[in-house]
Motif scaffolding. Structure first.
Motif, mmCIF file in Angstrom:
data_model
loop_
_atom_site.group_PDB
_atom_site.id
_atom_site.type_symbol
_atom_site.label_atom_id
_atom_site.label_comp_id
_atom_site.label_asym_id
_atom_site.label_seq_id
_atom_site.Cartn_x
_atom_site.Cartn_y
_atom_site.Cartn_z
ATOM 1 N N LEU A 99 0.827 -1.200 0.000
ATOM 2 C CA LEU A 99 0.000 0.000 0.000
ATOM 3 C C LEU A 99 0.870 1.261 0.000
ATOM 4 O O LEU A 99 0.606 2.220 -0.750
ATOM 5 N N LEU A 100 1.906 1.297 0.833
ATOM 6 C CA LEU A 100 2.783 2.461 0.876
ATOM 7 C C LEU A 100 3.371 2.764 -0.494
ATOM 8 O O LEU A 100 3.354 3.913 -0.963
ATOM 9 N N THR A 101 3.899 1.748 -1.140
ATOM 10 C CA THR A 101 4.531 1.993 -2.436
ATOM 11 C C THR A 101 3.497 2.301 -3.513
ATOM 12 O O THR A 101 3.777 3.066 -4.440
ATOM 13 N N ASP A 102 2.293 1.757 -3.375
ATOM 14 C CA ASP A 102 1.240 2.061 -4.346
ATOM 15 C C ASP A 102 0.853 3.538 -4.279
ATOM 16 O O ASP A 102 0.758 4.221 -5.307
ATOM 17 N N ILE A 103 0.636 4.064 -3.067
ATOM 18 C CA ILE A 103 0.183 5.457 -2.975
ATOM 19 C C ILE A 103 1.306 6.445 -3.304
ATOM 20 O O ILE A 103 1.073 7.466 -3.964
ATOM 21 N N VAL A 104 2.524 6.154 -2.870
ATOM 22 C CA VAL A 104 3.611 7.109 -3.088
ATOM 23 C C VAL A 104 4.065 7.139 -4.543
ATOM 24 O O VAL A 104 4.344 8.204 -5.101
ATOM 25 N N PHE A 105 4.116 5.968 -5.179
ATOM 26 C CA PHE A 105 4.595 5.913 -6.554
ATOM 27 C C PHE A 105 3.473 5.866 -7.590
ATOM 28 O O PHE A 105 3.714 6.117 -8.770
ATOM 29 N N GLY A 106 2.252 5.549 -7.153
ATOM 30 C CA GLY A 106 1.186 5.353 -8.127
ATOM 31 C C GLY A 106 0.003 6.294 -8.009
ATOM 32 O O GLY A 106 -1.011 6.093 -8.689
ATOM 33 N N SER A 107 0.085 7.311 -7.166
ATOM 34 C CA SER A 107 -1.050 8.223 -7.025
ATOM 35 C C SER A 107 -1.318 8.960 -8.336
ATOM 36 O O SER A 107 -0.394 9.332 -9.062
ATOM 37 N N LYS A 170 1.481 16.322 -10.608
ATOM 38 C CA LYS A 170 2.261 15.244 -11.232
ATOM 39 C C LYS A 170 3.666 15.731 -11.569
ATOM 40 O O LYS A 170 4.651 14.984 -11.407
ATOM 41 N N ALA A 171 3.776 16.979 -12.013
ATOM 42 C CA ALA A 171 5.096 17.521 -12.326
ATOM 43 C C ALA A 171 5.958 17.596 -11.071
ATOM 44 O O ALA A 171 7.158 17.275 -11.096
ATOM 45 N N PHE A 172 5.360 18.027 -9.954
ATOM 46 C CA PHE A 172 6.085 18.081 -8.684
ATOM 47 C C PHE A 172 6.528 16.690 -8.254
ATOM 48 O O PHE A 172 7.690 16.478 -7.881
ATOM 49 N N ALA A 173 5.612 15.721 -8.326
ATOM 50 C CA ALA A 173 5.938 14.352 -7.903
ATOM 51 C C ALA A 173 6.963 13.713 -8.832
ATOM 52 O O ALA A 173 7.885 13.033 -8.371
ATOM 53 N N ASP A 174 6.824 13.926 -10.132
ATOM 54 C CA ASP A 174 7.784 13.340 -11.067
ATOM 55 C C ASP A 174 9.182 13.895 -10.841
ATOM 56 O O ASP A 174 10.185 13.206 -11.053
ATOM 57 N N ARG A 175 9.254 15.142 -10.389
ATOM 58 C CA ARG A 175 10.547 15.767 -10.142
ATOM 59 C C ARG A 175 11.197 15.277 -8.854
ATOM 60 O O ARG A 175 12.421 15.103 -8.795
ATOM 61 N N LEU A 176 10.391 15.004 -7.830
ATOM 62 C CA LEU A 176 10.950 14.759 -6.497
ATOM 63 C C LEU A 176 10.625 13.389 -5.907
ATOM 64 O O LEU A 176 11.379 12.895 -5.066
ATOM 65 N N TYR A 177 9.518 12.786 -6.293
ATOM 66 C CA TYR A 177 9.126 11.496 -5.727
ATOM 67 C C TYR A 177 9.721 10.353 -6.545
ATOM 68 O O TYR A 177 9.025 9.530 -7.111
ATOM 69 N N THR A 178 11.036 10.314 -6.585
ATOM 70 C CA THR A 178 11.739 9.265 -7.321
ATOM 71 C C THR A 178 12.435 8.332 -6.334
ATOM 72 O O THR A 178 12.798 8.750 -5.229
ATOM 73 N N PRO A 179 12.649 7.066 -6.701
ATOM 74 C CA PRO A 179 13.277 6.118 -5.765
ATOM 75 C C PRO A 179 14.607 6.612 -5.198
ATOM 76 O O PRO A 179 14.891 6.432 -4.020
ATOM 77 N N GLY A 180 15.410 7.246 -6.037
ATOM 78 C CA GLY A 180 16.711 7.711 -5.570
ATOM 79 C C GLY A 180 16.644 8.867 -4.606
ATOM 80 O O GLY A 180 17.666 9.252 -4.017
#
Length: 408
Positions: A99-107, A170-180
């Motif tokens: 669930l954690l990875t679904d919401i953080v990476f898939g919202s 989405k632009a904010f998340a794509d910029r900062l919500y990356t695995p690295g």
């Protein structure tokens, strides 16, 4: 304790400890200071919207996924990070991780939900504005940092929140919500080796939904702003006062000296110098405290108190006197040992809070790139000397370097 880095850049830290539950989360190196000028409030708004729907689940399904088995799911945002975390029984470990990875990476940040949730956040802002003892800290940050992102409210501004779109988020998340740019942390009644294997096997698909291996977070160092004094009329019964200054960064080698000094002056214990002087001896305040918040490139040190309007000057004189005592003479050997025993005992007792320790574990790895634990912090505190404390007091408490904000 084991640490690992997946091939997509995600850092993982896991630790076994006796517990009836498992506490886990994702710490993201993204906070208010990472917003673009047009994104005021976006970090905190993204935290809210992360719970509002993914490609697989609706908002209600997200809520029910752990709640229906007695688990908990939550998050918070600061100036420099966002943390998503949950707690479950060990048998529901996979459910929590997925669930954690679904919401953080898939919202998907649905537009209709954004419109509703913006009003929720705006209500939160208004509630905050009605609490002067909290609002004053935000305004003091603005006083210290001006237009720099560190001076910006975490909650954002109502007019901008209403204008943010799904594409913006989405632009904010794509910029900062990356695995690295994240750390996954797990602490509880687990087998560390087996868990690392399960993480690799079970959650890679969710994480592949977003972005690059690494993210370069660009943070500008705030310019120095001179000391200032402001009085704001709030028509409040009780006056609220903050006195403070810019301070040491998280990475400064003397940071723990600052932590110890702050604890002596106005820490949470009833025998702090400010509490004894203002409350116990004179009955002038209900709350008085000193705080030190370290960022990656600077920090903020403050004294806060609330008192009757007529007692403001007297309380300020008492605060100045207690700071002056720490500047003028080093602590005696006995006073220094007592101060160290107190803060080390406070830290040792935090070991019983498994959730807060799990979050701290993730944040240490997120900021440092390597992990060091509570025992190392205690050892560093034990090594602080009286002259070091006096020097820190002289550098921090010098009257011409202190700013003041008062609500009256």
């Amino acid at each position: 304790m084991l640490t690992s880095t997946l091939d997509n850049g995600l850092r993982v830290i896991v630790e076994h400890c006796p517990s009836a539950g498992v506490y886990m989360g994702l710490a993201v190196n993204a906070g208010t200071r990472d917003e673009l000028p047009s994104e005021s409030g976006m970090a905190h708004f993204t935290e809210h919207m992360t719970f509002k729907g993914t490609r697989r689940r609706s908002a209600v399904q997200i809520i029910n996924r752990l709640e229906c088995v007695g688990g908990e799911l939550n998050a918070y945002t600061t100036k420099e990070e966002t943390v998503y975390y949950c707690a479950v029984e060990p048998r529901y470990l996979d459910r929590g991780l997925e669930l954690l990875t679904d919401i953080v990476f898939g919202s998907i940040y649905p537009e209709a939900e954004m419109r509703r949730e913006a009003e929720v956040v705006i209500d939160e802002i208004e509630s905050y504005n009605d609490s002067p003892s909290e609002l004053i800290f935000d305004e003091f940050d603005t006083q210290l940092f001006g237009t720099h992102p560190l001076g910006r409210s975490i909650l954002g501004e109502a007019d901008l929140l209403r204008r943010h779109t799904t594409a913006d988020m989405k632009a904010f998340a794509d910029r900062l919500y990356t695995p690295g740019n994240m750390v996954l942390f797990v602490r509880g009644n687990i087998d560390e080796e087996r868990l690392l294997t399960r993480i690799n096997a079970r959650i890679r698909e969710n994480m592949s939904q977003r972005g690059t291996v690494a993210c370069q977070v660009s943070r500008t160092v705030p310019a120095v702003v001179g000391a200032s004094e402001r009085t704001v009329e709030k028509n409040v019964h009780q006056a609220h006062v903050i006195i403070g200054t810019r301070s040491l960064s998280y990475f400064d080698p003397n940071r723990l000296t600052m932590v110890l000094l702050t604890n002596i002056l106005g820490g949470p214990s009833l025998n702090s110098r400010l509490n004894l002087a203002m409350r116990e001896r004179n009955g002038l305040v209900y709350t008085v405290e000193s705080n030190y918040n370290a960022f990656t490139d600077c920090g903020v040190w403050t004294i806060y108190f609330g008192c009757d309007q007529k007692d403001v000057r007297r309380c300020r004189r008492i605060a100045a006197r207690e700071m002056d005592r720490l500047m003028q003479a080093p602590l005696s050997a006995r006073a220094l040992e007592n101060a160290k025993a107190q803060i080390c005992g406070q830290l040792a007792l935090t070991r019983d809070n498994i959730e807060s320790n799990a979050i701290a574990m993730g944040k240490v790895l997120l900021r440092n790139g390597t992990y060091y634990g509570l025992d190392e912090s205690i050892a560093r505190l034990r090594a602080v000397t009286a002259p070091q404390l006096q020097d820190m007091a002289q550098r921090t408490f010098a009257p011409d370097g202190l700013s003041t904000l008062m609500y009256v």
